[in-house]
Design a protein around this motif. Structure first.
Motif, PDB file in Angstrom:
ATOM      1  N   MET A 170    -111.927 -56.980  87.557  1.00 23.32           N
ATOM      2  CA  MET A 170    -112.606 -57.835  86.610  1.00 23.32           C
ATOM      3  C   MET A 170    -113.869 -58.474  87.298  1.00 23.32           C
ATOM      4  N   SER A 171    -115.047 -58.288  86.724  1.00 20.92           N
ATOM      5  CA  SER A 171    -116.209 -58.899  87.385  1.00 20.92           C
ATOM      6  C   SER A 171    -116.464 -60.309  86.894  1.00 20.92           C
ATOM      7  N   THR A 172    -117.188 -61.062  87.578  1.00 18.45           N
ATOM      8  CA  THR A 172    -117.398 -62.260  87.136  1.00 18.45           C
ATOM      9  C   THR A 172    -119.173 -62.500  87.093  1.00 18.45           C
ATOM     10  N   LEU A 173    -119.604 -62.967  85.981  1.00 17.13           N
ATOM     11  CA  LEU A 173    -121.023 -63.352  85.964  1.00 17.13           C
ATOM     12  C   LEU A 173    -121.183 -64.562  86.576  1.00 17.13           C
ATOM     13  N   ASN A 174    -122.363 -64.714  87.537  1.00 21.71           N
ATOM     14  CA  ASN A 174    -122.983 -65.689  88.230  1.00 21.71           C
ATOM     15  C   ASN A 174    -123.883 -66.481  87.404  1.00 21.71           C
ATOM     16  N   SER A 175    -123.668 -67.577  86.851  1.00 22.11           N
ATOM     17  CA  SER A 175    -124.298 -68.315  86.149  1.00 22.11           C
ATOM     18  C   SER A 175    -125.313 -69.283  86.812  1.00 22.11           C
ATOM     19  N   SER A 176    -126.490 -69.315  86.461  1.00 22.06           N
ATOM     20  CA  SER A 176    -127.350 -70.241  87.178  1.00 22.06           C
ATOM     21  C   SER A 176    -127.130 -71.854  87.079  1.00 22.06           C
ATOM     22  N   PHE A 177    -126.252 -72.169  86.110  1.00 17.34           N
ATOM     23  CA  PHE A 177    -125.821 -73.408  85.800  1.00 17.34           C
ATOM     24  C   PHE A 177    -124.582 -73.832  86.663  1.00 17.34           C
ATOM     25  N   GLY A 178    -125.293 -74.692  87.834  1.00 18.86           N
ATOM     26  CA  GLY A 178    -124.266 -75.128  88.740  1.00 18.86           C
ATOM     27  C   GLY A 178    -123.430 -76.218  88.182  1.00 18.86           C
ATOM     28  N   SER A 179    -122.443 -76.677  89.272  1.00 20.50           N
ATOM     29  CA  SER A 179    -121.840 -77.728  89.183  1.00 20.50           C
ATOM     30  C   SER A 179    -122.449 -79.134  88.829  1.00 20.50           C
ATOM     31  N   ARG A 180    -123.651 -79.121  89.129  1.00 15.37           N
ATOM     32  CA  ARG A 180    -124.484 -80.325  89.044  1.00 15.37           C
ATOM     33  C   ARG A 180    -124.460 -80.831  87.402  1.00 15.37           C
ATOM     34  N   PHE A 181    -124.570 -79.652  86.546  1.00 21.58           N
ATOM     35  CA  PHE A 181    -124.229 -80.130  85.150  1.00 21.58           C
ATOM     36  C   PHE A 181    -123.019 -80.771  84.831  1.00 21.58           C
ATOM     37  N   GLY A 182    -121.900 -80.317  85.490  1.00 27.35           N
ATOM     38  CA  GLY A 182    -120.694 -80.788  85.145  1.00 27.35           C
ATOM     39  C   GLY A 182    -120.119 -80.043  83.634  1.00 27.35           C
ATOM     40  N   LEU A 183    -120.700 -78.975  83.367  1.00 25.32           N
ATOM     41  CA  LEU A 183    -120.434 -78.424  82.128  1.00 25.32           C
ATOM     42  C   LEU A 183    -118.990 -77.500  82.323  1.00 25.32           C
ATOM     43  N   GLU A 184    -118.268 -77.480  83.341  1.00 24.06           N
ATOM     44  CA  GLU A 184    -117.196 -76.743  83.426  1.00 24.06           C
ATOM     45  C   GLU A 184    -115.971 -77.490  82.894  1.00 24.06           C
ATOM     46  N   TYR A 185    -116.210 -78.737  82.405  1.00 27.27           N
ATOM     47  CA  TYR A 185    -115.091 -79.670  82.031  1.00 27.27           C
ATOM     48  C   TYR A 185    -115.278 -79.652  80.498  1.00 27.27           C
ATOM     49  N   LEU A 186    -116.479 -79.110  79.776  1.00 29.00           N
ATOM     50  CA  LEU A 186    -116.576 -79.123  78.339  1.00 29.00           C
ATOM     51  C   LEU A 186    -116.110 -77.942  77.681  1.00 29.00           C
ATOM     52  N   PRO A 187    -114.908 -78.159  76.695  1.00 30.67           N
ATOM     53  CA  PRO A 187    -114.381 -77.136  75.948  1.00 30.67           C
ATOM     54  C   PRO A 187    -115.229 -76.498  74.960  1.00 30.67           C
ATOM     55  N   THR A 188    -116.236 -77.162  74.582  1.00 34.29           N
ATOM     56  CA  THR A 188    -117.171 -76.741  73.521  1.00 34.29           C
ATOM     57  C   THR A 188    -118.459 -76.237  73.867  1.00 34.29           C
ATOM     58  N   SER A 189    -118.619 -75.577  74.861  1.00 29.11           N
ATOM     59  CA  SER A 189    -119.634 -75.071  75.368  1.00 29.11           C
ATOM     60  C   SER A 189    -119.795 -73.414  75.561  1.00 29.11           C
ATOM     61  N   PHE A 190    -120.715 -72.706  75.321  1.00 26.70           N
ATOM     62  CA  PHE A 190    -120.866 -71.467  75.632  1.00 26.70           C
ATOM     63  C   PHE A 190    -122.486 -71.067  76.149  1.00 26.70           C
ATOM     64  N   MET A 191    -122.343 -69.802  76.784  1.00 27.62           N
ATOM     65  CA  MET A 191    -123.479 -69.243  77.345  1.00 27.62           C
ATOM     66  C   MET A 191    -123.834 -67.993  76.772  1.00 27.62           C
ATOM     67  N   VAL A 192    -125.159 -67.867  76.472  1.00 29.56           N
ATOM     68  CA  VAL A 192    -125.837 -66.535  76.112  1.00 29.56           C
ATOM     69  C   VAL A 192    -126.532 -66.170  76.973  1.00 29.56           C
ATOM     70  N   ARG A 193    -126.628 -64.977  77.476  1.00 28.47           N
ATOM     71  CA  ARG A 193    -127.501 -64.145  78.489  1.00 28.47           C
ATOM     72  C   ARG A 193    -128.402 -63.076  77.496  1.00 28.47           C
ATOM     73  N   MET A 194    -129.694 -63.340  77.778  1.00 21.12           N
ATOM     74  CA  MET A 194    -130.719 -62.191  77.155  1.00 21.12           C
ATOM     75  C   MET A 194    -131.568 -61.574  78.231  1.00 21.12           C
ATOM     76  N   GLY A 195    -131.068 -60.829  78.763  1.00 22.16           N
ATOM     77  CA  GLY A 195    -131.796 -60.202  79.768  1.00 22.16           C
ATOM     78  C   GLY A 195    -131.839 -60.976  81.013  1.00 22.16           C
ATOM     79  N   LYS A 196    -132.900 -61.285  81.389  1.00 22.17           N
ATOM     80  CA  LYS A 196    -133.300 -62.323  82.531  1.00 22.17           C
ATOM     81  C   LYS A 196    -133.072 -63.647  82.269  1.00 22.17           C
ATOM     82  N   ARG A 197    -132.850 -64.236  80.993  1.00 27.76           N
ATOM     83  CA  ARG A 197    -132.829 -65.615  80.607  1.00 27.76           C
ATOM     84  C   ARG A 197    -131.154 -65.777  80.436  1.00 27.76           C
ATOM     85  N   GLU A 198    -130.934 -67.287  80.562  1.00 31.35           N
ATOM     86  CA  GLU A 198    -129.792 -67.730  79.940  1.00 31.35           C
ATOM     87  C   GLU A 198    -129.807 -68.865  79.095  1.00 31.35           C
ATOM     88  N   MET A 199    -129.189 -69.184  78.187  1.00 33.53           N
ATOM     89  CA  MET A 199    -129.123 -70.312  77.326  1.00 33.53           C
ATOM     90  C   MET A 199    -127.720 -70.851  77.328  1.00 33.53           C
TER      91      MET A 199
END
Length: 76
Positions: free
Chosen positions: A1-30
């Motif tokens: 199983m491979s892991t996608l490396n997100s450019s959203f680091g731990s500085r955002f503190g988003l790993e603790y939020l259950p209601t978040s999601f990420m969309v990757r479109m080519g070279k961009r992330e949202m």
């Protein structure tokens, strides 16, 4: 199983939020999540744009509740 490396680091503190999601479109992330930060200024009730916590990120706050973080993808 491979892991996608997100450019959203731990500085955002988003790993603790259950209601978040990420969309990757080519070279961009949202990342979409609920806003958890205390803002010490008057926020526009519809849409507020600001630079992100990390360089190269753009934050868009919608309806004082939803935070969209736009960045360049670091995954290859």
């Amino acid at each position: 199983m491979s892991t996608l490396n997100s450019s959203f680091g731990s500085r955002f503190g988003l790993e603790y939020l259950p209601t978040s999601f990420m969309v990757r479109m080519g070279k961009r992330e949202m990342m979409v999540c609920r806003d958890f930060r205390k803002r010490f200024y008057a926020v526009n009730p519809i849409m507020e744009c600001d630079t992100g916590v990390q360089a190269g990120h753009l934050e868009v706050l919608l309806f004082r509740r939803w935070l969209l973080i736009l960045s360049k993808s670091k995954a290859h």
